[in-house]
Design a protein around this motif. Sequence first.
Motif, PDB file in Angstrom:
ATOM      1  N   VAL A  45      28.248 -31.833 109.996  1.00 22.55           N
ATOM      2  CA  VAL A  45      27.679 -31.984 108.639  1.00 22.55           C
ATOM      3  C   VAL A  45      26.569 -33.218 108.852  1.00 22.55           C
ATOM      4  O   VAL A  45      26.836 -34.290 109.384  1.00 22.55           O
ATOM      5  N   VAL A  46      25.380 -32.922 107.911  1.00 19.40           N
ATOM      6  CA  VAL A  46      24.093 -33.984 107.947  1.00 19.40           C
ATOM      7  C   VAL A  46      23.932 -34.160 106.400  1.00 19.40           C
ATOM      8  O   VAL A  46      24.243 -33.206 105.584  1.00 19.40           O
ATOM      9  N   SER A  47      23.802 -35.249 105.999  1.00 18.86           N
ATOM     10  CA  SER A  47      23.378 -35.614 104.881  1.00 18.86           C
ATOM     11  C   SER A  47      21.903 -36.002 104.624  1.00 18.86           C
ATOM     12  O   SER A  47      21.295 -36.936 105.186  1.00 18.86           O
ATOM     13  N   LEU A  48      21.256 -35.412 103.513  1.00 15.92           N
ATOM     14  CA  LEU A  48      19.859 -35.567 103.419  1.00 15.92           C
ATOM     15  C   LEU A  48      19.592 -37.041 102.811  1.00 15.92           C
ATOM     16  O   LEU A  48      18.814 -37.480 103.528  1.00 15.92           O
ATOM     17  N   VAL A  49      20.500 -37.437 101.855  1.00 19.76           N
ATOM     18  CA  VAL A  49      20.326 -38.720 101.348  1.00 19.76           C
ATOM     19  C   VAL A  49      21.390 -39.573 101.936  1.00 19.76           C
ATOM     20  O   VAL A  49      22.645 -39.264 101.868  1.00 19.76           O
ATOM     21  N   GLY A  50      21.027 -40.697 102.593  1.00 20.81           N
ATOM     22  CA  GLY A  50      21.812 -41.420 103.406  1.00 20.81           C
ATOM     23  C   GLY A  50      22.610 -42.384 102.798  1.00 20.81           C
ATOM     24  O   GLY A  50      22.389 -42.806 101.486  1.00 20.81           O
ATOM     25  N   ALA A  51      23.372 -43.261 103.545  1.00 26.15           N
ATOM     26  CA  ALA A  51      24.008 -44.300 102.729  1.00 26.15           C
ATOM     27  C   ALA A  51      23.181 -45.502 102.296  1.00 26.15           C
ATOM     28  O   ALA A  51      21.914 -45.617 102.800  1.00 26.15           O
ATOM     29  N   ASP A  52      23.642 -46.013 101.105  1.00 21.15           N
ATOM     30  CA  ASP A  52      22.844 -47.011 100.300  1.00 21.15           C
ATOM     31  C   ASP A  52      21.388 -46.688  99.993  1.00 21.15           C
ATOM     32  O   ASP A  52      20.578 -47.354  99.617  1.00 21.15           O
ATOM     33  N   GLN A  53      21.235 -45.176  99.951  1.00 22.26           N
ATOM     34  CA  GLN A  53      19.899 -44.725  99.409  1.00 22.26           C
ATOM     35  C   GLN A  53      20.380 -43.938  98.077  1.00 22.26           C
ATOM     36  O   GLN A  53      21.189 -43.510  97.634  1.00 22.26           O
ATOM     37  N   ASP A  54      19.103 -43.863  97.138  1.00 21.25           N
ATOM     38  CA  ASP A  54      19.337 -43.286  95.776  1.00 21.25           C
ATOM     39  C   ASP A  54      18.620 -42.044  95.829  1.00 21.25           C
ATOM     40  O   ASP A  54      17.490 -41.653  95.915  1.00 21.25           O
ATOM     41  N   ALA A  55      19.630 -41.015  95.550  1.00 20.95           N
ATOM     42  CA  ALA A  55      19.516 -39.439  95.544  1.00 20.95           C
ATOM     43  C   ALA A  55      18.350 -39.239  94.301  1.00 20.95           C
ATOM     44  O   ALA A  55      17.739 -38.204  94.332  1.00 20.95           O
ATOM     45  N   HIS A  56      18.466 -40.059  93.351  1.00 21.92           N
ATOM     46  CA  HIS A  56      17.825 -39.704  92.167  1.00 21.92           C
ATOM     47  C   HIS A  56      16.178 -39.712  92.440  1.00 21.92           C
ATOM     48  O   HIS A  56      15.573 -39.113  91.727  1.00 21.92           O
ATOM     49  N   VAL A  57      15.960 -40.416  93.277  1.00 22.61           N
ATOM     50  CA  VAL A  57      14.445 -40.710  93.603  1.00 22.61           C
ATOM     51  C   VAL A  57      13.935 -40.187  94.816  1.00 22.61           C
ATOM     52  O   VAL A  57      13.012 -40.409  95.590  1.00 22.61           O
ATOM     53  N   PHE A  58      14.842 -39.386  95.555  1.00 25.81           N
ATOM     54  CA  PHE A  58      14.677 -38.881  97.120  1.00 25.81           C
ATOM     55  C   PHE A  58      13.586 -37.862  96.831  1.00 25.81           C
ATOM     56  O   PHE A  58      13.617 -37.045  95.814  1.00 25.81           O
ATOM     57  N   GLN A  59      12.822 -37.868  97.947  1.00 27.19           N
ATOM     58  CA  GLN A  59      11.915 -36.986  98.004  1.00 27.19           C
ATOM     59  C   GLN A  59      11.908 -36.259  99.515  1.00 27.19           C
ATOM     60  O   GLN A  59      11.597 -36.932 100.560  1.00 27.19           O
ATOM     61  N   PRO A  60      12.284 -34.907  99.612  1.00 26.14           N
ATOM     62  CA  PRO A  60      12.460 -34.415 100.899  1.00 26.14           C
ATOM     63  C   PRO A  60      11.219 -34.397 101.830  1.00 26.14           C
ATOM     64  O   PRO A  60      10.028 -34.232 101.193  1.00 26.14           O
ATOM     65  N   LYS A  61      11.510 -34.443 103.094  1.00 25.13           N
ATOM     66  CA  LYS A  61      10.253 -34.499 104.074  1.00 25.13           C
ATOM     67  C   LYS A  61      10.624 -33.315 104.977  1.00 25.13           C
ATOM     68  O   LYS A  61      11.465 -32.465 104.885  1.00 25.13           O
TER      69      LYS A  61
END
Length: 297
Positions: A45-61
């Motif tokens: 399993v890999v997580s796109l948004v990591g620890a201590d990161q905000d998924a609300h403002v995430f922008q996929p690369k």
Amino acid sequence: MNLRKTVLAGLLLSPLWAMANMPVVASFSILADITREVGGERVSVVSLVGADQDAHVFQPKPADVKKLAEAKVFVANGLGFEGWISRLSKSANFKGVTVTASNGIKPLAAAEEDGHDHADGHDHGRADPHAWHNPQYVMRYVDTIAAGLTKADAAGASYYRARAEAYKLRVKELDGWASAQFAAVPQARRKVLTSHDAFAYLGARYQIRFMAPQGVSTDAEASAKSVAQLIRQVKKEQVKAVFIENMSDRRLIDQLAKEAGAKVGGKLYSDALSAQPGGRTYLEMFHSNVMALSQSM
């Protein structure tokens, strides 16, 4: 063929070995941890948004597009939490199994349920996506994830079900413990100020009133009017439990606490796990939140 080659060939042909590293992508760290608990050794399993990161403002690369394109299963929260999810799936041309962990859960409507509040009532009617703060809903997440993994790997059905049931027992035990912790706090003192409206489900489950300057998403800034109203509310109700969140900018809550004459008492884990002790797994995160809240109130 020598013995070593014979054993290796047998392993490669066995169902467990074949699916030992089924690639799974989870949208954010909390879901990734729950999925690892269910999937065990059969998944990677890999997580796109990591620890201590905000998924609300995430922008996929581009690298995230590649990860999803190579995955067999994509686990997302749903309820509007990942505003970027449809763009990502389309860019990756994802053909695998998509699991919406919150499937079947009736969402709370922001600022309309007991247990949380906004100063100006913003976000009325918007679905609150933070359902994982109610352990009873996490048990439903677990069942949904187990079903999704089984759909992609039917040979692992009994394995996933056994792990899911074992993990749900731990979640249920944690829920019972949390209920006992909050039962010791008088109802009138169950008032908490946090950075954004992420704890409505926890508030509804344990009868706690949460207040926040921001709504269910951190991508919208709190207005000066809402902050001023919230300061007056905190003063009037003598709120003592004030917390920052591990993935949020603490400046606003520091300012609000200072002007309201309150003191920031610690940190809560809301939308992400942490690399630090106390928030590295869902169970650890929830335990830390309950301890911090119950002690401060």
